[in-house]
Design a protein around this motif. Sequence first.
Motif, PDB file in Angstrom:
ATOM      1  N   ILE A  17      44.391  75.807  37.680  1.00 27.79           N
ATOM      2  CA  ILE A  17      45.341  74.716  37.448  1.00 27.79           C
ATOM      3  C   ILE A  17      46.250  74.527  38.654  1.00 27.79           C
ATOM      4  N   LEU A  18      46.802  75.616  39.164  1.00 25.31           N
ATOM      5  CA  LEU A  18      47.712  75.520  40.307  1.00 25.31           C
ATOM      6  C   LEU A  18      46.990  75.002  41.550  1.00 25.31           C
ATOM      7  N   GLY A  19      45.742  75.416  41.753  1.00 21.07           N
ATOM      8  CA  GLY A  19      44.971  74.924  42.888  1.00 21.07           C
ATOM      9  C   GLY A  19      44.711  73.436  42.796  1.00 21.07           C
ATOM     10  N   TRP A  84      65.542  84.348  36.450  1.00 23.41           N
ATOM     11  CA  TRP A  84      64.827  83.947  35.251  1.00 23.41           C
ATOM     12  C   TRP A  84      63.360  84.344  35.369  1.00 23.41           C
ATOM     13  N   LEU A  85      62.543  83.849  34.454  1.00 22.42           N
ATOM     14  CA  LEU A  85      61.127  84.192  34.428  1.00 22.42           C
ATOM     15  C   LEU A  85      60.283  83.006  34.896  1.00 22.42           C
ATOM     16  N   PRO A  86      59.007  83.239  35.273  1.00 23.49           N
ATOM     17  CA  PRO A  86      58.190  82.185  35.895  1.00 23.49           C
ATOM     18  C   PRO A  86      57.988  80.921  35.064  1.00 23.49           C
ATOM     19  N   ALA A  87      58.068  81.005  33.738  1.00 29.20           N
ATOM     20  CA  ALA A  87      57.856  79.802  32.927  1.00 29.20           C
ATOM     21  C   ALA A  87      58.839  78.695  33.299  1.00 29.20           C
ATOM     22  N   MET A  91      58.219  74.684  34.342  1.00 30.13           N
ATOM     23  CA  MET A  91      58.972  73.577  33.757  1.00 30.13           C
ATOM     24  C   MET A  91      59.579  72.698  34.846  1.00 30.13           C
ATOM     25  N   PHE A  92      60.138  73.310  35.900  1.00 27.65           N
ATOM     26  CA  PHE A  92      60.709  72.541  37.002  1.00 27.65           C
ATOM     27  C   PHE A  92      59.620  71.724  37.707  1.00 27.65           C
ATOM     28  N   MET A  93      58.426  72.308  37.864  1.00 23.66           N
ATOM     29  CA  MET A  93      57.311  71.561  38.457  1.00 23.66           C
ATOM     30  C   MET A  93      56.991  70.323  37.642  1.00 23.66           C
ATOM     31  N   GLY A 210      51.591  71.431  31.231  1.00 25.69           N
ATOM     32  CA  GLY A 210      52.059  71.778  29.902  1.00 25.69           C
ATOM     33  C   GLY A 210      51.331  72.997  29.353  1.00 25.69           C
ATOM     34  N   PHE A 211      50.016  73.027  29.529  1.00 30.51           N
ATOM     35  CA  PHE A 211      49.239  74.195  29.095  1.00 30.51           C
ATOM     36  C   PHE A 211      49.650  75.441  29.876  1.00 30.51           C
ATOM     37  N   LEU A 212      49.847  75.277  31.188  1.00 33.53           N
ATOM     38  CA  LEU A 212      50.225  76.418  32.017  1.00 33.53           C
ATOM     39  C   LEU A 212      51.584  76.973  31.593  1.00 33.53           C
ATOM     40  N   TYR A 213      52.516  76.080  31.292  1.00 35.22           N
ATOM     41  CA  TYR A 213      53.834  76.527  30.829  1.00 35.22           C
ATOM     42  C   TYR A 213      53.692  77.335  29.548  1.00 35.22           C
ATOM     43  N   TRP A 214      52.902  76.824  28.602  1.00 36.56           N
ATOM     44  CA  TRP A 214      52.698  77.539  27.344  1.00 36.56           C
ATOM     45  C   TRP A 214      52.037  78.896  27.588  1.00 36.56           C
ATOM     46  N   ASP A 215      51.063  78.917  28.474  1.00 29.74           N
ATOM     47  CA  ASP A 215      50.327  80.146  28.779  1.00 29.74           C
ATOM     48  C   ASP A 215      51.259  81.209  29.363  1.00 29.74           C
ATOM     49  N   VAL A 216      52.080  80.799  30.340  1.00 28.84           N
ATOM     50  CA  VAL A 216      52.993  81.743  30.980  1.00 28.84           C
ATOM     51  C   VAL A 216      54.110  82.143  30.021  1.00 28.84           C
ATOM     52  N   TRP A 217      54.644  81.175  29.294  1.00 29.56           N
ATOM     53  CA  TRP A 217      55.723  81.472  28.342  1.00 29.56           C
ATOM     54  C   TRP A 217      55.261  82.441  27.269  1.00 29.56           C
TER      55      TRP A 217
END
Length: 227
Positions: A17-19, A84-87, A91-93, A210-217
Amino acid sequence: MSPFLMPIAVSGRRIFILGLVAGYVDALSFVDLGGVFAGAMTGNTTHMGASFVQGNWPHGFLLVGALAIFFASAILTSLARLLWLPAYGIMFMTILMMLAQAAHSSPYRYWGEFVLLPALLAVQGETIAKFSGTPMPTIVITTNLLKAASGVANWVAAKLTHSRMGTPLSGSILLPGLSFLSFFMGAVMAALGLAIHGSFPFLWPLPFLGFLYWDVWRTERDGRYED
C-alpha cells in the motif's frame, strides 16, 4: 510496550500500500509540478544543482523550497512518532491526501500541491520505516534495491559457505523487492490517470489508506508495534 517483530505477511501488505501511494504521488507531482519530485529528494537535489549551474535560478530555488518543506515535515513527523503511535501518521497522510485533492480542484492547484505533496511523503517516510525487523523507507527505491541485492548476495553466500554464515531472513529479499514493485505500479497508475485526464486523482488511494490505518491501529490496540 515492547517492540514486536511483525510477520512478513503483515509487513508485505503494508509495504504494498505504501509503495503504491509513494510511486503514484511522486510520479504525479513530477508532472503536475513541472519536474519537482514529492519524495525523491535525491532527484530534486541533482536537478537543483544542475539548475543553478545552468543559470535556471527560479527552478533551482523552487527545488530548495521542496526540500525545505520535506525536511521540516519530516522533523515534525519524527517528533510526533516519538510522542504518539504510527496510526496517527497514517491518519495525517489521509488528511493531506484529501487536502491535495481540494487543492487540485482549486485555482491554487500548483502551490497547494507544491506544499502538500512533499509533506505527505515526508510523513509517510517517517511514520513506518521498519518492516519485520528490516529498516526500509518506502519512498526511497534506490536504498531498497540495494537492500534486495544485499539479501540475494547473502543468500548465495550462505548456500556456498554453510559453516561460516547463516541463511538471511526471507524478508530481507522479499520486502525490498515488493517495495520496488509496488512503487513502480503506483507510478504506472499515475501515468494512466494522467492519460485519461481523471478529475479526482487523490481520491482513489483513500480506501487503501483507510485500510492501512485500521490495520496499524488494530496492531497498536493489541499492544504490538514495531519501533
